[in-house]
Scaffold this active site. Structure first.
Site, PDB file in Angstrom:
ATOM      1  CB  CYS A 111      -1.327  -0.089   1.134  1.00 48.78           C
ATOM      2  SG  CYS A 111      -1.962  -1.513   1.070  1.00 48.78           S
ATOM      3  CG  HIS A 247      -2.895   2.580   1.414  1.00 48.32           C
ATOM      4  ND1 HIS A 247      -4.088   2.701   0.285  1.00 48.32           N
ATOM      5  CD2 HIS A 247      -3.363   2.001   2.327  1.00 48.32           C
ATOM      6  CE1 HIS A 247      -4.187   1.073   0.762  1.00 48.32           C
ATOM      7  NE2 HIS A 247      -3.984   1.052   2.320  1.00 48.32           N
ATOM      8  CG  ASN A 277      -6.582  -1.151   1.040  1.00 47.39           C
ATOM      9  OD1 ASN A 277      -6.214  -1.005   0.406  1.00 47.39           O
ATOM     10  ND2 ASN A 277      -6.814  -1.233   2.535  1.00 47.39           N
TER      11      ASN A 277
END
Ligand code: UT7
Length: 321
Positions: A111, A247, A277
């Protein structure tokens, strides 16, 4: 010399899975998922792949930036979930675009990957090595997801985002980035091929496994720290920052970071409600949405911050071109 983003693009699979559909697979509810994560839906691949989504996002970014494929000197794809190992995803993108002059490689930092791809391209552009770079985050996390584990399957989604960068006269801001391999156990996945290997599918270790609370605590502590670090390193005051593009992991993480930085939540755009996500694609997709909706104006100072498996985390400051 520095590098600026002159074009963006993104791609999300057309199939949308809502929380109620997840509740048919594991014991959970729409209410719990929204409350604890902010996620309402996620896009999930059907016919798409990490490579095909990267190509779609890249084509849109080149169109948006009015850059011809043959002008691209460098293609970096950040991914942890490519459908192929060799050739790398970036070379597949090169082939599809006809970007015959580009040097291509993939980058794996989960990420934090898009921020690290940006920093890598920026170093090449500001160092005068290349003139034009294409950076992409593309993920098919649904292939790595254990759909029987309610601690993880509620969170993730698939998609891709891309940005074209050009070398330009101007200031290069220094990034702040960190890794802590000693804490790697908090978020693991032993194989990229759970979806095609029936034997491995029985073993949870081969899917993404996460100590959710540990990752949560790590994020709310380290992200504000690294944002403050990157600001002080570049002598930029937080009042100068128009947008913090984080993020997109969990709305509670974004809110906690805003609070710890003592900055208004309005400076922290979110789209995780729709996408979940998407790991290294999340910042790139959000950047594209912000550009297309006219929220990014020339001269805006922006912080991008990524965090996740490794553990890895980092932030970078940029001035919108
Ligand atoms: O991209 C970077 C990587 N990942 C992240 O940033 C994720 C970071 N972590 C998180 O977002 C959160 O930790 C989660 C969303 C994964 C979990 O939220 P939480 O508030 O930390 O929940 P928890 O794990 O502390 O669980 C609280 C309760 C437990 O029940 P008891 O023990 O209190 O009775 C869990 O069993 O909620 C239960 N639970 C669920 N209930 C309904 C856990 N998952 C679910 C679920 N639905 N999906």
């Amino acid at each position: 010399m520095t590098g600026i983003i002159c074009g963006t693009g993104s791609y999300a699979p057309s199939y949308v899975m809502d929380n109620n559909e997840i509740a048919t697979m594991v014991e959970t509810s729409d209410e719990w998922i929204r409350e604890r994560t902010g996620v309402a839906t996620r896009h999930i691949i059907k016919d798409e792949t990490t490579v095909s989504m990267a190509c779609e996002a890249a084509k849109k970014a080149l169109d948006d930036g009015e850059v011809k494929p043959e002008e691209v000197d460098l293609i970096i794809v950040s991914t942890i979930s490519s459908n192929i190992i060799l050739p790398c995803t970036a070379c597949e993108v090169q082939k599809e675009l006809g970007a015959e002059n580009a040097t291509c490689f993939d980058l794996s930092a989960a990420c934090s990957g898009f921020v690290l791809a940006y920093n890598t391209a920026l170093a090449y552009l500001s160092g005068g090595v290349y003139q034009t770079a294409l950076i992409i985050g593309s993920e098919s996390l649904s292939n790595l997801t254990n759909w029987k584990d309610r601690g993880t399957c509620i969170l993730f989604g698939d998609g891709a985002g891309a940005a074209v960068m050009r070398a330009k006269e101007g200031r290069t801001y220094l990034p702040a980035t960190h890794s802590d391999g000693m804490k790697g156990k908090a978020l693991t996945c032993l194989s990229r091929h759970t979806h095609i290997d029936a034997k491995r599918m029985k073993d949870p270790e081969y899917y993404m496994q996460m100590d959710g609370q540990a990752v949560f605590k790590f994020a709310v502590k380290k992200v504000p720290e690294v944002v403050n670090e990157v600001l002080s390193k570049n002598q930029v005051k937080k009042e100068e920052i128009v947008w913090y593009i984080l993020h997109q992991a969990n709305s509670r993480i974004v809110e906690a970071v805003a609070k710890r930085l003592d900055e208004p939540i309005e400076k922290f755009p979110m789209n995780l409600q729709e996408y979940g996500n998407t790991s290294s694609a999340s910042i790139a997709i959000l950047l594209d949405e912000m550009k297309k909706s006219g929220r990014l104006k020339s001269g805006h100072k922006i912080v991008m911050a990524g965090f996740g498996a490794g553990l890895t985390w980092g932030a970078t400051v940029m001035e919108w071109g």
